[in-house]
Design a protein around this motif. Structure first.
Motif, PDB file in Angstrom:
ATOM      1  N   PRO A   1       0.808  -1.224   0.000  1.00 23.90           N
ATOM      2  CA  PRO A   1       0.000   0.000   0.000  1.00 23.90           C
ATOM      3  C   PRO A   1       0.844   1.279   0.000  1.00 23.90           C
ATOM      4  O   PRO A   1       0.526   2.232  -0.703  1.00 23.90           O
TER       5      PRO A   1
ATOM      6  N   SER B   1      -9.556   4.111  -7.505  1.00 24.28           N
ATOM      7  CA  SER B   1      -8.707   4.175  -6.318  1.00 24.28           C
ATOM      8  C   SER B   1      -8.463   5.617  -5.882  1.00 24.28           C
ATOM      9  O   SER B   1      -8.520   6.543  -6.672  1.00 24.28           O
TER      10      SER B   1
ATOM     11  N   TYR C   1      -8.205   1.753   0.393  1.00 23.20           N
ATOM     12  CA  TYR C   1      -7.580   2.361  -0.768  1.00 23.20           C
ATOM     13  C   TYR C   1      -8.466   2.300  -2.012  1.00 23.20           C
ATOM     14  O   TYR C   1      -8.223   2.993  -2.986  1.00 23.20           O
TER      15      TYR C   1
ATOM     16  N   GLU D   1       0.828   4.098  -2.990  1.00 22.39           N
ATOM     17  CA  GLU D   1       0.625   5.540  -2.773  1.00 22.39           C
ATOM     18  C   GLU D   1       1.771   6.350  -3.366  1.00 22.39           C
ATOM     19  O   GLU D   1       1.550   7.369  -4.012  1.00 22.39           O
TER      20      GLU D   1
ATOM     21  N   GLY E   1      -4.685   6.817   0.301  1.00 19.09           N
ATOM     22  CA  GLY E   1      -5.429   5.709   0.895  1.00 19.09           C
ATOM     23  C   GLY E   1      -5.740   5.901   2.362  1.00 19.09           C
ATOM     24  O   GLY E   1      -6.778   5.475   2.837  1.00 19.09           O
TER      25      GLY E   1
END
Length: 149
Positions: free
Chosen positions: A72, A131, A103, A76, A135
């Motif tokens: 994650p 998305s 996310y 990002e 997140g």
């Protein structure tokens, strides 16, 4: 949606996993389906590869839990420079799907069968990217508000 190029190569996918065997298996599966595949064994290596690559990276397919930088966090970081890139995460852990829900990214549980992986990759690549850039700051109300406009 991007059609196959004259050489028959589809979209470019950056695959990241700290498990060398799994990285090789996933890379082989995707190449057999005519995707252009870039691979890295860590978040740092993936960031370096992305900086050095001038062409479009259509999707990041990353393991959730890796040393130094999680999937994650990598997603990002890459989405800041490549906001149109799709992100799909994979994990053998039990809480991976809960982690990625915030996310709005796709998620597949390991172990998976090749057919399921390929179908999901194609679905994610050919679906509108919903998305969130940040997140950690996900707010589903923002998504609903945007759809009304």
């Amino acid at each position: 949606m991007m059609a196959a190029s004259p050489t028959g190569i589809l979209e470019t996918i950056l695959v990241v996993d700290d498990n060398e065997e799994l990285l090789e298996v996933v890379t082989t599966i995707l190449k057999a389906e005519h995707f252009r595949v870039l691979s890295a064994d860590s978040g740092a290596a993936a960031l370096k590869l992305a900086v050095e690559t001038t062409e479009t990276i259509d999707m990041l397919l990353s393991d959730v839990e890796m040393p130094q930088m999680s999937g994650p966090d990598l997603g990002e970081a890459l989405k800041k420079a490549r906001p149109d890139m799709h992100v799909m995460l994979m994990s053998g852990g039990t809480n991976g799907n809960l982690l990625v829900l915030n996310y709005g990214w796709a998620y597949i549980q390991k172990p998976f069968v090749a057919v399921k992986l390929v179908q999901m990759v194609k679905d994610v690549l050919h679906t509108e990217n919903r998305s969130q850039l940040g997140g950690q700051e996900f707010d589903s109300r923002k998504d609903r508000d945007d759809r009304k406009k």
